[in-house]
Design an enzyme around this catalytic site. Structure first.
Site, short mmCIF file in Angstrom:
data_model
loop_
_atom_site.label_atom_id
_atom_site.label_comp_id
_atom_site.label_asym_id
_atom_site.label_seq_id
_atom_site.Cartn_x
_atom_site.Cartn_y
_atom_site.Cartn_z
N ARG A 257 0.86 -1.19 0.00
CA ARG A 257 0.00 0.00 0.00
C ARG A 257 0.90 1.24 0.00
O ARG A 257 1.52 1.55 1.01
CB ARG A 257 -0.87 -0.03 1.27
N HIS A 261 -3.39 4.68 4.81
CA HIS A 261 -4.50 3.72 4.85
C HIS A 261 -5.77 4.34 4.25
O HIS A 261 -6.43 3.75 3.40
CB HIS A 261 -4.75 3.29 6.30
N TYR A 270 4.00 5.66 11.38
CA TYR A 270 4.32 4.29 11.80
C TYR A 270 5.13 3.50 10.76
O TYR A 270 5.52 2.38 11.00
CB TYR A 270 3.03 3.50 12.14
#
Ligand SMILES: Cc1ncc(C[n+]2csc(CCOP(=O)(O)OP(=O)(O)O)c2C)c(N)n1
Length: 354
Positions: A257, A261, A270
């Protein structure tokens, strides 16, 4: 009594095109030049939609949106193998798969713009509504496959989901049912390696997701999810097997990805930037361009022409989406069930008289 080995297993991995666009000729699916160029256009269309959706979200013209950047090949390649009569159960990040299946683009803008009517699948398409709750559609897909088998339909069911869904009970229940009854279902996981901020290593101790199918008694394969032809080939074979009574298959598309998100997330908090940079080199579009160029099917001029075409198609979809009159406030209660509960009736009353 000596110990003995009862069974040993292996997990296959499929990759057909390498990063430089070289292909393993023996594994190339038999697709015409036109079909290869159609695949390229669908990859481009998905990327163009994605960029526009992100821009519209920033302008407040649609709501929270989950980008598909980097996952185009896993989606387009798999959906290109799906026949019109097959039943498809998407999760929420499957825009590229939906375009490939012919889902109207303006309806996806409409849905992400907060209008549930965007989920009204056009007649003649066997596509279930987008499933935002993680993994809950997998038992439904297995159930649909059981129904197809019971009715004697020579059709298969395809379910899409992410790596995070493999941690849900629904995944295991669906896999168990599919394995026991040898159902005509193809499970397609886009392992993009993150479930919001949870990395794959915190979802599973297995070195691959594909091997999980083996425990349920059917085949699992890992495919390079950034290689559109490998994904296409694996899906086509799995569907042929399912239709002809060979049972289920689990395809793990290993991809990444590239974006956050959703537009409500900040992945830089993160995720190490080196990881993202390494995957940028493995861009699925770039790889397919190199492959097409080697076959004389791609050059800069052709790419620019197609880019213009994709932009035009997306412009038109945005115009159509923004021209749709807003829904009636009470409309969200329609089709929820055959009858509304007294609580739902009160809520409907409240909304419509507000
Ligand atoms: C049942 C359920 N629990 C939690 C959420 C919140 N949620 C939305 S997306 C997501 C992560 C999904 O990760 P994955 O299955 O890997 O799919 P991806 O988002 O990476 O495409 C979570 C936990 C949800 N939508 N549904």
């Amino acid at each position: 009594m000596p110990e003995s080995t009862l069974a040993t297993f292996s997990v296959k991995r499929l990759e057909i095109i390498d990063q430089n666009g070289n292909a393993d000729e023996a594994l190339l699916p038999s697709l015409s030049g036109d079909e290869l160029r159609r695949l390229y256009y669908l990859l481009l269309l998905t990327r163009t939609f994605d960029g526009r959706a992100l821009a519209l979200q920033r302008e407040g013209r649609i709501g929270t949106y989950p980008s598909v950047l980097g996952q185009e090949a896993a989606q387009v390649g798999s959906a290109f193998a799906i026949a019109r009569e097959e039943w498809v159960f998407p999760a929420f990040r499957e825009m590229g798969a939906l375009f490939t299946l012919g889902y109207p683009i303006h309806q996806l803008f409409q849905y992400w713009g907060g209008d549930e009517r965007g989920l009204r699948t056009p007649d003649g398409m066997n596509i279930f509504p987008i499933c935002v709750s993680v993994g809950t559609h997998l038992p439904h897909a297995a159930g649909a496959a059981l129904a197809a088998r019971t009715r004697g339909d020579r059709t298969a069911v395809v379910a899409y989901f992410g790596d995070g869904a493999t941690s849900k009970g629904d995944f295991h229940e669906a896999f168990n049912l599919a394995g026991v009854f040898r159902l005509p279902v193809v499970f397609i996981c886009q392992n993009n390696q993150w479930a919001i901020s949870i990395p794959l290593a915190a979802q599973t101790a297995s070195p691959t997701l594909a091997q999980k199918a083996l425990a349920y008694g059917f085949d699992g394969i890992q495919v390079d999810g950034n290689d559109v032809l490998a994904v296409y080939r694996a899906t086509r074979e799995a569907l042929e097997k399912a239709r002809s009574g060979g049972g289920p298959t689990f395809i793990e598309c290993l991809t990444y990805r590239m974006a956050d998100h959703t537009t409500a997330d900040d992945a830089s908090r993160y995720r190490p930037p080196e990881e993202v940079a390494a995957w940028r080199e493995r861009d699925p579009l770039l790889r397919f361009e190199r492959f097409l160029a080697r076959r004389g099917l791609w050059n800069e001029e052709y790419a620019a022409e197609l880019k213009g075409k994709a932009e035009g198609e997306i412009d038109e979809a945005v115009r159509r989406f923004e021209a749709v009159p807003p829904p009636e406030p009470g409309g969200m209660f329609d089709f929820v069930g055959a009858e509304l509960s007294s609580r739902q009736r009160r809520q409907r009353e409240e909304v419509t008289t507000f």
